[in-house]
Design a protein around this motif. Structure first.
Motif, PDB file in Angstrom:
ATOM      1  N   CYS A  58       8.465  -6.379  -3.194  1.00 28.52           N
ATOM      2  CA  CYS A  58       7.272  -5.549  -3.389  1.00 28.52           C
ATOM      3  C   CYS A  58       6.734  -5.150  -2.022  1.00 28.52           C
ATOM      4  CB  CYS A  58       6.198  -6.316  -4.154  1.00 28.52           C
ATOM      5  SG  CYS A  58       6.642  -6.667  -5.858  1.00 28.52           S
ATOM      6  N   LEU A  59       6.381  -3.893  -1.873  1.00 31.43           N
ATOM      7  CA  LEU A  59       5.841  -3.417  -0.605  1.00 31.43           C
ATOM      8  C   LEU A  59       4.472  -4.044  -0.366  1.00 31.43           C
ATOM      9  CD1 LEU A  59       6.787   0.360  -0.849  1.00 31.43           C
ATOM     10  CD2 LEU A  59       7.976  -1.457   0.382  1.00 31.43           C
ATOM     11  N   THR A  60       4.238  -4.447   0.864  1.00 33.14           N
ATOM     12  CA  THR A  60       2.975  -5.070   1.231  1.00 33.14           C
ATOM     13  C   THR A  60       2.476  -4.448   2.526  1.00 33.14           C
ATOM     14  OG1 THR A  60       4.435  -6.987   1.129  1.00 33.14           O
ATOM     15  CG2 THR A  60       2.141  -7.400   0.806  1.00 33.14           C
ATOM     16  N   LYS A  61       1.192  -4.474   2.714  1.00 30.79           N
ATOM     17  CA  LYS A  61       0.596  -3.963   3.952  1.00 30.79           C
ATOM     18  C   LYS A  61      -0.150  -5.091   4.633  1.00 30.79           C
ATOM     19  CE  LYS A  61      -0.129   0.755   2.406  1.00 30.79           C
ATOM     20  NZ  LYS A  61      -1.116   1.813   2.190  1.00 30.79           N
ATOM     21  N   GLU A  62       0.037  -5.192   5.913  1.00 27.61           N
ATOM     22  CA  GLU A  62      -0.698  -6.149   6.728  1.00 27.61           C
ATOM     23  C   GLU A  62      -1.726  -5.341   7.514  1.00 27.61           C
ATOM     24  OE1 GLU A  62      -1.754  -9.823   8.347  1.00 27.61           O
ATOM     25  OE2 GLU A  62      -0.404  -9.374   6.694  1.00 27.61           O
ATOM     26  N   PRO A  63      -3.015  -5.601   7.333  1.00 28.07           N
ATOM     27  CA  PRO A  63      -4.021  -4.794   8.030  1.00 28.07           C
ATOM     28  C   PRO A  63      -3.960  -5.000   9.543  1.00 28.07           C
ATOM     29  CG  PRO A  63      -5.037  -6.635   6.902  1.00 28.07           C
ATOM     30  CD  PRO A  63      -3.592  -6.636   6.510  1.00 28.07           C
ATOM     31  N   VAL A  64      -4.172  -3.921  10.273  1.00 24.07           N
ATOM     32  CA  VAL A  64      -4.189  -3.984  11.730  1.00 24.07           C
ATOM     33  C   VAL A  64      -5.449  -4.719  12.180  1.00 24.07           C
ATOM     34  CG1 VAL A  64      -4.281  -2.621  13.852  1.00 24.07           C
ATOM     35  CG2 VAL A  64      -2.870  -1.864  11.934  1.00 24.07           C
ATOM     36  N   TYR A  65      -6.557  -4.398  11.540  1.00 23.75           N
ATOM     37  CA  TYR A  65      -7.828  -5.054  11.860  1.00 23.75           C
ATOM     38  C   TYR A  65      -8.162  -6.018  10.724  1.00 23.75           C
ATOM     39  CZ  TYR A  65     -12.793  -5.883  12.449  1.00 23.75           C
ATOM     40  OH  TYR A  65     -14.012  -6.488  12.583  1.00 23.75           O
ATOM     41  N   LYS A  66      -8.292  -7.281  11.046  1.00 19.42           N
ATOM     42  CA  LYS A  66      -8.625  -8.282  10.033  1.00 19.42           C
ATOM     43  C   LYS A  66     -10.097  -8.645  10.156  1.00 19.42           C
ATOM     44  CE  LYS A  66      -4.078 -10.307   9.747  1.00 19.42           C
ATOM     45  NZ  LYS A  66      -3.205  -9.919  10.782  1.00 19.42           N
ATOM     46  N   SER A  67     -10.819  -8.442   9.087  1.00 21.29           N
ATOM     47  CA  SER A  67     -12.239  -8.755   9.058  1.00 21.29           C
ATOM     48  C   SER A  67     -12.457  -9.969   8.159  1.00 21.29           C
ATOM     49  CB  SER A  67     -13.010  -7.553   8.490  1.00 21.29           C
ATOM     50  OG  SER A  67     -14.316  -7.945   8.135  1.00 21.29           O
ATOM     51  N   PRO A  68     -13.354 -10.853   8.533  1.00 21.20           N
ATOM     52  CA  PRO A  68     -13.654 -11.991   7.657  1.00 21.20           C
ATOM     53  C   PRO A  68     -14.288 -11.553   6.340  1.00 21.20           C
ATOM     54  CG  PRO A  68     -15.077 -12.011   9.603  1.00 21.20           C
ATOM     55  CD  PRO A  68     -14.107 -10.892   9.781  1.00 21.20           C
ATOM     56  N   LEU A  69     -14.774 -10.317   6.280  1.00 22.84           N
ATOM     57  CA  LEU A  69     -15.416  -9.804   5.069  1.00 22.84           C
ATOM     58  C   LEU A  69     -14.403  -9.186   4.101  1.00 22.84           C
ATOM     59  CD1 LEU A  69     -18.511  -8.139   6.749  1.00 22.84           C
ATOM     60  CD2 LEU A  69     -18.342 -10.411   5.728  1.00 22.84           C
ATOM     61  N   SER A  70     -13.207  -8.866   4.566  1.00 26.59           N
ATOM     62  CA  SER A  70     -12.227  -8.241   3.681  1.00 26.59           C
ATOM     63  C   SER A  70     -11.195  -9.268   3.214  1.00 26.59           C
ATOM     64  CB  SER A  70     -11.524  -7.078   4.392  1.00 26.59           C
ATOM     65  OG  SER A  70     -10.737  -7.571   5.441  1.00 26.59           O
ATOM     66  N   THR A  71     -10.597  -8.994   2.083  1.00 24.07           N
ATOM     67  CA  THR A  71      -9.585  -9.866   1.516  1.00 24.07           C
ATOM     68  C   THR A  71      -8.273  -9.111   1.425  1.00 24.07           C
ATOM     69  OG1 THR A  71     -11.312 -10.856   0.164  1.00 24.07           O
ATOM     70  CG2 THR A  71      -9.070 -11.359  -0.438  1.00 24.07           C
ATOM     71  N   VAL A  72      -7.184  -9.761   1.799  1.00 22.51           N
ATOM     72  CA  VAL A  72      -5.863  -9.147   1.714  1.00 22.51           C
ATOM     73  C   VAL A  72      -5.145  -9.783   0.528  1.00 22.51           C
ATOM     74  CG1 VAL A  72      -3.654  -8.797   2.869  1.00 22.51           C
ATOM     75  CG2 VAL A  72      -5.760  -8.759   4.194  1.00 22.51           C
ATOM     76  N   TYR A  73      -4.678  -8.956  -0.395  1.00 25.16           N
ATOM     77  CA  TYR A  73      -3.949  -9.442  -1.550  1.00 25.16           C
ATOM     78  C   TYR A  73      -2.477  -9.114  -1.384  1.00 25.16           C
ATOM     79  CZ  TYR A  73      -8.521  -9.810  -3.737  1.00 25.16           C
ATOM     80  OH  TYR A  73      -9.814 -10.144  -4.018  1.00 25.16           O
ATOM     81  N   GLN A  74      -1.634 -10.103  -1.588  1.00 22.69           N
ATOM     82  CA  GLN A  74      -0.187  -9.896  -1.533  1.00 22.69           C
ATOM     83  C   GLN A  74       0.312  -9.699  -2.960  1.00 22.69           C
ATOM     84  OE1 GLN A  74       1.514  -9.680   1.314  1.00 22.69           O
ATOM     85  NE2 GLN A  74      -0.304 -10.092   2.500  1.00 22.69           N
ATOM     86  N   HIS A  75       1.093  -8.657  -3.166  1.00 18.71           N
ATOM     87  CA  HIS A  75       1.656  -8.408  -4.479  1.00 18.71           C
ATOM     88  C   HIS A  75       3.045  -9.035  -4.577  1.00 18.71           C
ATOM     89  CE1 HIS A  75      -1.412  -5.130  -4.597  1.00 18.71           C
ATOM     90  NE2 HIS A  75      -1.579  -5.713  -5.761  1.00 18.71           N
TER      91      HIS A  75
END
Length: 140
Positions: A58-75
């Protein structure tokens, strides 16, 4: 920094998402035939058989800027539609329910992992792993 180099940098970052990387040679999430095993406490044998499961990338994106306020979900590649079948484990002693119900994948999807129905670990056992004596069910 001038506006032109900044624009080129932003354009190149946007295009990077469109260009396949080293993951392009991986098989995408799809239905596959696989040998799986089921076993149950109290039953002396593990039953291996062919069924349809979901497997692939499954294609995934890793954010360039990681903020403690955002959540990254892996599919992950998981079941979209399923049908359930029940099989009888051989040689279970009296008092032990010999029936096991298992899912058969009808379609697949890249979505969040549901821990209730999927193995979402990084390293898991093979689907045909048995802890007890293995018996192969004839193919349908």
């Amino acid at each position: 920094m001038s506006a032109i180099p900044t624009c080129i940098l932003l354009l190149s970052l946007s295009l990077c998402e469109l260009i396949p990387s080293t993951g392009a040679h991986l098989r995408l999430c799809e239905l596959v035939n696989e040998t799986v095993s089921v076993e149950k406490d109290g039953c002396p044998k593990c039953l291996a058989f062919q069924t349809t499961i979901c497997s692939g990338h499954c294609l995934t994106k890793e954010p360039v800027y990681k903020s403690p306020l955002s959540t990254v979900y892996q599919h992950v590649c998981t079941y979209r539609d399923v049908r359930y079948e029940t099989i009888l484990l051989p040689d279970c002693p009296p008092g032990v329910d010999p029936f096991v119900t298992y899912p058969i994948a009808l379609s697949c999807d890249c979505s969040l992992c549901t821990m209730d129905t999927s193995d979402c670990t990084i390293e898991s056992l093979r689907p045909d792993f048995c802890m007890t004596q293995r018996v192969n069910l004839p193919a349908k």
